[in-house]
Design a protein around this motif. Structure first.
Motif, short mmCIF file in Angstrom:
data_model
loop_
_atom_site.label_atom_id
_atom_site.label_comp_id
_atom_site.label_asym_id
_atom_site.label_seq_id
_atom_site.Cartn_x
_atom_site.Cartn_y
_atom_site.Cartn_z
N GLU B 166 0.84 -1.21 0.00
CA GLU B 166 0.00 0.00 0.00
C GLU B 166 0.87 1.25 0.00
OE1 GLU B 166 -2.55 -0.10 3.37
OE2 GLU B 166 -3.90 -1.60 2.54
N ALA B 167 1.84 1.24 0.89
CA ALA B 167 2.72 2.42 1.00
C ALA B 167 3.48 2.63 -0.30
CB ALA B 167 3.69 2.24 2.17
N ALA B 186 -3.27 16.53 0.00
CA ALA B 186 -3.82 15.28 0.50
C ALA B 186 -5.32 15.42 0.63
CB ALA B 186 -3.21 14.95 1.85
N ARG B 248 2.65 8.44 3.36
CA ARG B 248 2.43 8.60 4.79
C ARG B 248 3.41 7.74 5.58
NH1 ARG B 248 -3.74 7.52 5.42
NH2 ARG B 248 -3.60 6.75 3.32
N GLY B 249 4.30 7.12 4.88
CA GLY B 249 5.34 6.37 5.58
C GLY B 249 5.03 4.89 5.62
N HIS B 252 3.72 2.66 8.70
CA HIS B 252 3.15 3.51 9.74
C HIS B 252 1.66 3.27 9.80
CE1 HIS B 252 2.08 7.04 12.04
NE2 HIS B 252 1.34 7.47 11.04
N VAL B 253 1.24 2.61 10.79
CA VAL B 253 -0.17 2.26 10.86
C VAL B 253 -0.74 2.78 12.17
CG1 VAL B 253 -1.86 0.43 10.71
CG2 VAL B 253 0.31 0.19 9.54
#
Lengths: 154, 258
Positions: B166-167, B186, B248-249, B252-253
């Motif tokens: 996804e990232a 965004a 968003r990294g 990073h969740v």
């Protein structure tokens, strides 16, 4: 480049212009402090930094199962069950820690459309684009009647 | 009588909507309130206005029509002034700011791009590129699904791999589309999107932008892209650099519910 409102290019069939830009109309655009804004109570724009896939035990198990199922299928493009599969996975993924918020918002959005449709002389309801929301709304507390808390339609 | 405000344009705007229908039932007539060289596109505000589909559509439609002939600053849905005089007051007071934005946005429109994963395709992709995952999955299948621990282990690996994908996909989308755009913002974050990004696109560059979208589609067949535009530039009404859209990294969740 003159197109209908709002112009849309998307693959995969019909879709809703408004549904896809609803968040922009409600959450972007100029705000002037001297003006009052209509109450959006119930229309919570999702503010969740939740990726589609959220790490949780539930998700792990669902994904393991999904993989196994894929493995059992033959061929790379055997997708007859895709919509269900997608719905299941993403719904459960998002449900991890934010079920209330997520399903609540899904309800309110669908409810907004429901209302609009009621008053729109049969104007076609935008096809909601993703199973999870539909499912979330359906599996939320008390189906569509449960959405009455959001935006009272008289 | 309070006044519903759709957007703000220069007085020189060639074709502001006038007499067309706006929000409300029955729909209120759209008119302009002029002051300080600026024109606010307004109508009477209906009592008890709610964010219903019909009204959201009306708001969007009025802005879309106005935007077609010249720059308009779109108001967020549901902005209501006490009366026309207060609209004039705002136009007089903040003319400089509005003019700056109108100038910056002249000839530009917004395209919103949302991406989702086609999950089955992504899972296949993940398994194809992670022999270890494929092995575990095969082993679980051979064992009739596997034990709880085995399923957990498999699921954990798959979820991590999908999240990484996804990232990577979000970043890739951003990198491929950003060069064809004049600005990036965004989109409001929401569940179920791998990416939700708005691009400010020069009308003269629309073809280049849509071509870039097609390249993303070709490059990432497991991504489903939904492109909406041209839209009034909702996401670009404020000056300054856009918030970082993507990435968003990786990994990073966070689940910050605001």
């Amino acid at each position: 480049m003159t197109t209908v409102v709002p112009a849309q290019q998307s693959r995969g069939g019909g879709s809703s212009g408004l549904y896809d830009v609803l968040e922009l109309v409600l959450d972007r655009g100029l705000v002037i402090d001297a003006f009052v804004r209509v109450s959006l109570v119930g229309i919570e724009i999702l503010k969740i930094d939740a990726r589609v896939v959220v790490a949780s035990v539930d998700t792990y198990l669902r994904f393991a199962e999904a993989c196994n199922r894929l493995d059992l299928e033959s061929g790379p493009h055997s997708d007859p069950g895709l919509p269900d599969l997608v719905g299941e996975i993403t719904e459960s993924g998002a449900r991890g820690k934010s079920k209330g918020v997520l399903s609540g918002a899904a309800e309110t959005i669908s409810h907004a459309f429901q209302q609009g449709r009621d008053g729109d002389d049969g104007e076609e309801e935008p096809r909601r684009r993703r199973a999870p929301r539909k499912k979330a709304a359906a599996s939320g507390s008390g189906s569509r009647s449960g959405t009455a808390r959001t935006d009272d339609e008289e | 009588m309070s006044t519903y405000v759709y957007g703000i344009a220069e007085c020189s705007h060639p074709d502001l909507p006038d007499g067309t229908t706006g929000v409300g039932e029955p729909a209120r007539a759209v008119r302009t309130v002029v002051e300080n060289g600026l024109a606010a596109v307004v109508s009477d505000a209906p009592e008890g206005l709610r964010p219903k589909r019909r009204d959201l559509m009306a708001h969007q439609r009025v802005l879309y029509r106005a935007e077609a002939d010249g720059p308009v600053l779109p108001m967020r849905f549901g902005s209501i002034a006490p009366d026309d005089a207060s609209v004039r007051g705002v136009l007089a007071e903040r003319g400089r700011h509005f003019r700056e934005r109108l100038k910056a946005l002249a000839g530009k429109v917004e395209y919103n791009v949302k991406a989702t994963h086609q999950e089955a395709a992504v899972l296949r992709h993940v398994m194809a590129h992670n022999p270890h995952i494929k092995e575990l999955s095969d082993a679980n299948n051979a064992a009739g699904g596997g034990s709880y621990q085995q399923r957990m282990r498999l699921g954990e690996l798959v979820v991590a791999a999908v999240q990484a994908q996804e990232a990577e996909d979000a970043e890739r989308l951003y990198r491929m589309l950003e060069p064809a755009a004049a600005g990036v913002a965004a989109g409001p974050e929401s569940a179920a999107w791998v990416a939700n990004v708005s691009f400010l696109v020069d009308r003269a560059s629309v073809e280049a932008f849509t071509a870039a979208v097609e390249r993303v589609r070709a490059d990432r067949p497991h991504l489903e892209l939904r492109v909406n535009g041209p839209l009034p530039p909702y996401s670009f009404v404020e000056p300054g650099p856009a918030a970082p859209a993507v990435p968003r990294g990786a990994g990073h969740v966070s689940e910050t519910v605001e």
